[in-house]
Each structure stands twice: as C-alpha cells, then as structure tokens.
Scaffold this motif. Structure first.
Motif, short mmCIF file in Angstrom:
data_model
loop_
_atom_site.label_atom_id
_atom_site.label_comp_id
_atom_site.label_asym_id
_atom_site.label_seq_id
_atom_site.Cartn_x
_atom_site.Cartn_y
_atom_site.Cartn_z
N PHE A 108 0.81 -1.21 0.00
CA PHE A 108 0.00 0.00 0.00
C PHE A 108 0.85 1.27 0.00
N GLN A 109 2.06 1.18 0.51
CA GLN A 109 2.90 2.38 0.57
C GLN A 109 3.29 2.87 -0.82
N ASP A 110 3.13 2.02 -1.84
CA ASP A 110 3.48 2.42 -3.20
C ASP A 110 2.32 3.05 -3.96
N ALA A 111 1.15 3.13 -3.34
CA ALA A 111 0.00 3.74 -4.02
C ALA A 111 0.27 5.20 -4.32
N SER A 112 1.04 5.85 -3.46
CA SER A 112 1.43 7.23 -3.69
C SER A 112 2.74 7.48 -2.94
N HIS A 113 3.60 8.27 -3.54
CA HIS A 113 4.86 8.64 -2.88
C HIS A 113 4.81 10.07 -2.36
N ARG A 114 3.61 10.61 -2.24
CA ARG A 114 3.46 11.95 -1.67
C ARG A 114 3.86 11.92 -0.20
N VAL A 115 4.54 12.92 0.24
CA VAL A 115 5.09 12.94 1.60
C VAL A 115 4.01 12.78 2.66
N ASP A 116 2.87 13.45 2.47
CA ASP A 116 1.81 13.42 3.49
C ASP A 116 0.74 12.36 3.19
N TYR A 117 1.04 11.39 2.33
CA TYR A 117 0.05 10.37 1.98
C TYR A 117 -0.26 9.50 3.20
N ASP A 118 -1.53 9.46 3.57
CA ASP A 118 -1.98 8.68 4.73
C ASP A 118 -3.29 7.99 4.35
N PRO A 119 -3.23 6.74 3.88
CA PRO A 119 -4.45 6.06 3.42
C PRO A 119 -5.49 5.86 4.51
N VAL A 120 -5.06 5.72 5.75
CA VAL A 120 -6.02 5.53 6.85
C VAL A 120 -6.80 6.82 7.07
N ILE A 230 -6.81 11.48 -17.95
CA ILE A 230 -6.48 10.05 -18.09
C ILE A 230 -5.95 9.55 -16.75
N HIS A 231 -6.55 8.47 -16.25
CA HIS A 231 -6.02 7.84 -15.05
C HIS A 231 -5.20 6.63 -15.45
N VAL A 232 -3.90 6.69 -15.20
CA VAL A 232 -3.01 5.58 -15.51
C VAL A 232 -2.68 4.86 -14.21
N ARG A 233 -3.23 3.67 -14.05
CA ARG A 233 -3.02 2.90 -12.82
C ARG A 233 -1.61 2.32 -12.81
N ARG A 234 -0.83 2.75 -11.84
CA ARG A 234 0.52 2.22 -11.66
C ARG A 234 0.71 1.97 -10.15
N GLY A 235 1.64 2.63 -9.52
CA GLY A 235 1.79 2.53 -8.07
C GLY A 235 2.03 1.13 -7.58
N ASP A 236 1.14 0.68 -6.68
CA ASP A 236 1.32 -0.62 -6.02
C ASP A 236 0.82 -1.78 -6.86
N ALA A 237 0.12 -1.52 -7.96
CA ALA A 237 -0.49 -2.59 -8.74
C ALA A 237 0.57 -3.38 -9.53
N LEU A 238 0.55 -4.69 -9.37
CA LEU A 238 1.42 -5.58 -10.13
C LEU A 238 0.62 -6.57 -10.97
N ASP A 239 -0.65 -6.72 -10.66
CA ASP A 239 -1.52 -7.67 -11.36
C ASP A 239 -1.62 -7.29 -12.84
N PRO A 240 -1.14 -8.15 -13.75
CA PRO A 240 -1.19 -7.80 -15.18
C PRO A 240 -2.59 -7.59 -15.72
N ASP A 241 -3.60 -8.17 -15.06
CA ASP A 241 -4.98 -7.97 -15.52
C ASP A 241 -5.45 -6.54 -15.27
N ARG A 242 -4.78 -5.85 -14.38
CA ARG A 242 -5.17 -4.47 -14.07
C ARG A 242 -4.41 -3.45 -14.89
N LEU A 243 -3.20 -3.79 -15.28
CA LEU A 243 -2.31 -2.81 -15.92
C LEU A 243 -2.56 -2.75 -17.43
N MET A 244 -2.58 -1.55 -17.96
CA MET A 244 -2.70 -1.34 -19.40
C MET A 244 -1.49 -0.54 -19.88
#
Length: 356
Positions: A108-120, A230-244
């Motif tokens: 989850f830490q790879d979803a964003s590398h913004r300094v103040d990113y707090d998913p909770v 355009i939303h390009v899904r990258r970040g924490d996603a590794l599942d090839p079914d999700r990535l385009m």
C-alpha cells in the motif's frame, strides 16, 4: 303479489348493499394492511462493514449501496471506520508495507509517494469529503441488532419477508451486508436495466453537485477549451490484468483529440511508474494541444479534475470508477473491466485502445 315482489326486491337490494359494504370494508382493511406493510419498509436501514482497502475500493461499495438505497427508498447508515477492526487491519498493512496479496501488489505504501500520503486518514475523512453521503454514525458496528445477510433482497417483497421474519416489534429493520464488495454490484447486474437503473441522471447530477460544493476549489489544472483526464493505474499494482500499456491510453486520447482539435491532455497517476518513463503519452503532444502530468497529487484534487473533465479515460481501478460515476463528460471504459458501468459510456479494447 306486486307488494311481495317489491318487498323481495327491497330485501335483495338491502342484502346486496350489505354485501357490498362488507366487501368494501374487507378491501379497505386489506389496503390498510398493505399500506402498513409498506410503511414498515420506510424504516429499513441498510449498511455494510467498512473495507480494509485504499480510497477507491473503500468508497466504491458505499457509493453502490447509496444508489441502491436511493432506488428502493431505504435509509443508508454509514458505520464508522475510525476505531473499527478494518481500520486496525489497514494500519497494520501500511505499517508492514503490505497489500491484499503478494500477487496483487507491491504494498500500500506504493500507491502514492506523496510525503503526506496517509491512506487511513483518507478513508476516515472520505465520506464527509464526498459531500453527499449521510453523516457517519457515531454508533459502533455492534450497537444495533443488525441482520447480517450475504445478498441484497430482490426488491420490496423479498425485503418485507426478510424484515417480518426477523422483526415483529415494529422497531424497524436493520440490515448489514457482510464484507463482500461484490454483493451490491451483483444485485445491480441482475436487475433489468443494470447500473443505469440505480445511477440515474438525476442521482448522478445530485452527487456531482454536492461533491463540487465541497471540492470545486481544488480545480487548478484545466485550461480553456476541451480537457481530457487520463487515469493511468501504476503505483502498487502488479496484477497484469489491471495494468494497461501507455499505448492503450494514448490511442483513446488520440481519437478524442481528433474530434476536439487542440484538446488538453492531463495524465494522473500515483506511486512508482515501472515503465521507467512517460514517453508514449508524452508523444500525444503531436496530436493534441498539450500534455501535462500530475503525479502523486492529493486524491480528492485528482477526483475533482476527473469529474469535471470533458472526457475521462479510465483505468481498471476503483479509483477511476468513483469519478466516472459522477462525471459530467464523456467516459471511456476498458471493455474487460469488472466494475459496474453505464450503458452510454464508450468502451475500448484494453490492449489496443480501439473502440468496441
């Protein structure tokens, strides 16, 4: 003889009137019971347990249930995420740099590398920031006698039967969906008309209006003219079914730019881009008015732009699904994505970007 006939006729008329009155009374009693039964349905309150996931997947089930509850006239109650077991699990995932599964993502830490990113914190504040959800309940998840169910009732009759079997004191019917985000989607899919039946133009306009009351001040990127998000899904996603591939997004955007000369392209993404560069999408400047990249920006800033874009190209991500359902513009949807869609969206091939 005539008098007897008259008396007999009078008796027949009298009997007929009494019978008619009794039938009318019975019908009125039946109708009263029917009204009472449906009035009890107005006391239906439905909820679901909050999800242990990132913002898009956290909000999505509640958004679906909001539309379903609106359609059936149920009350929606939102259970608090703060202090819940799901919040504790998400905190643990984040602390351990974990994810739902190793095959799915890098953490989850790879979803964003913004300094103040707090998913909770994002999840905790999300319902209020969306602007149209009811106020989060102050009650704990176990403070009411919820009926836990594994599928949504198919309309009012099945719901009535469920509530009457479980409630006989007239105190209302409280239904809680188990932690399965696909239950609500499956319910929408089996109803004639699908998601369009629930996400009506009126409801979508209402949600968009209320969202923008809270968030329109976040709009800062768009220029005069036609804007494509355009939303390009990258970040924490590794599942090839999700990535385009970038080329898929570029093909869709290029087609839109041909229809809207000088359109401005805005690419939104978060976390590491394992492609190593944005070269393919940068090349869109040859066909479009401009190309800008917005990486690791605040999530609600990003959603605001996606909602207000003249055209929005989705990725296979719940983070795309939320703004798509509120969008005022054209929406481009990957054809094999498994989330709900509206019939008038534009579907594209997930490998080629060609229209379907």
């Amino acid at each position: 003889m005539k008098r007897t006939n008259i008396l007999g006729g009078a008796l027949l008329v009298s009997s007929f009137l009494v019978a008619t009155y009794n039938i009318g009374l019975m019908l009125e009693l039946t109708n009263s019971k029917e009204r009472l039964r449906h009035s009890s349905l107005s006391k239906v309150t439905i909820t679901h347990e909050p999800r242990n996931d990132l913002l898009g997947s956290f909000v999505a089930p509640t958004l679906y249930l909001y539309a379903v509850a609106n359609y059936y006239g149920w009350n929606l109650e939102i259970l608090p995420f703060a202090g819940s077991q799901q919040e504790a699990l998400l905190k643990r995932h984040v602390a351990l740099a974990g994810n739902i599964s190793k095959d799915w993502g890098s953490g989850f830490q790879d979803a964003s590398h913004r300094v103040d990113y707090d998913p909770v914190l994002l999840n905790t504040e999300s319902y209020d920031t969306m602007g149209f959800f009811p106020t989060v309940s102050k009650l704990t998840t176990n403070s009411k006698d919820w009926i836990d169910i594994e599928h949504l009732p198919s309309g009012k009759l099945e719901l009535s039967a469920l509530c009457q079997n479980k409630r006989s004191d007239g105190s209302g019917c409280y239904i809680r969906l188990t932690d399965n985000p696909h239950l609500i989607q499956k319910h929408m899919e089996k109803i004639t008309g699908g998601s369009d039946k629930f996400f009506t133009p009126e409801l979508r306009a209402h949600m968009r209006t209320e969202f923008l009351k809270r968030n329109k001040h976040r709009l800062k990127h768009f220029e005069n003219g036609f804007n494509i998000a355009i939303h390009v899904r990258r970040g924490d996603a590794l599942d090839p079914d999700r990535l385009m591939d970038q080329s898929t997004y570029a093909e869709v955007a290029r087609r839109v730019c041909k229809q809207h000369s000088g359109a401005h392209v805005h690419v939104y993404s978060g976390g590491p881009n394992r492609d190593g560069n944005w070269t393919v999408l940068e090349s869109l400047v040859k066909d479009c008015g401009s190309v800008s990249f917005h990486i690791d920006e605040p999530e609600f800033d990003t959603w605001t732009h996606m909602i207000l874009a003249d055209a929005f190209v989705m990725s296979k991500s719940a983070f795309s699904e939320i703004p798509a359902l509120l969008s005022r513009g054209e929406v481009f949807f990957p054809d094999d994505f498994w989330h709900p869609y509206l019939s008038f969206w534009n579907f594209f091939h997930p490998q080629t970007g060609k229209p379907m």
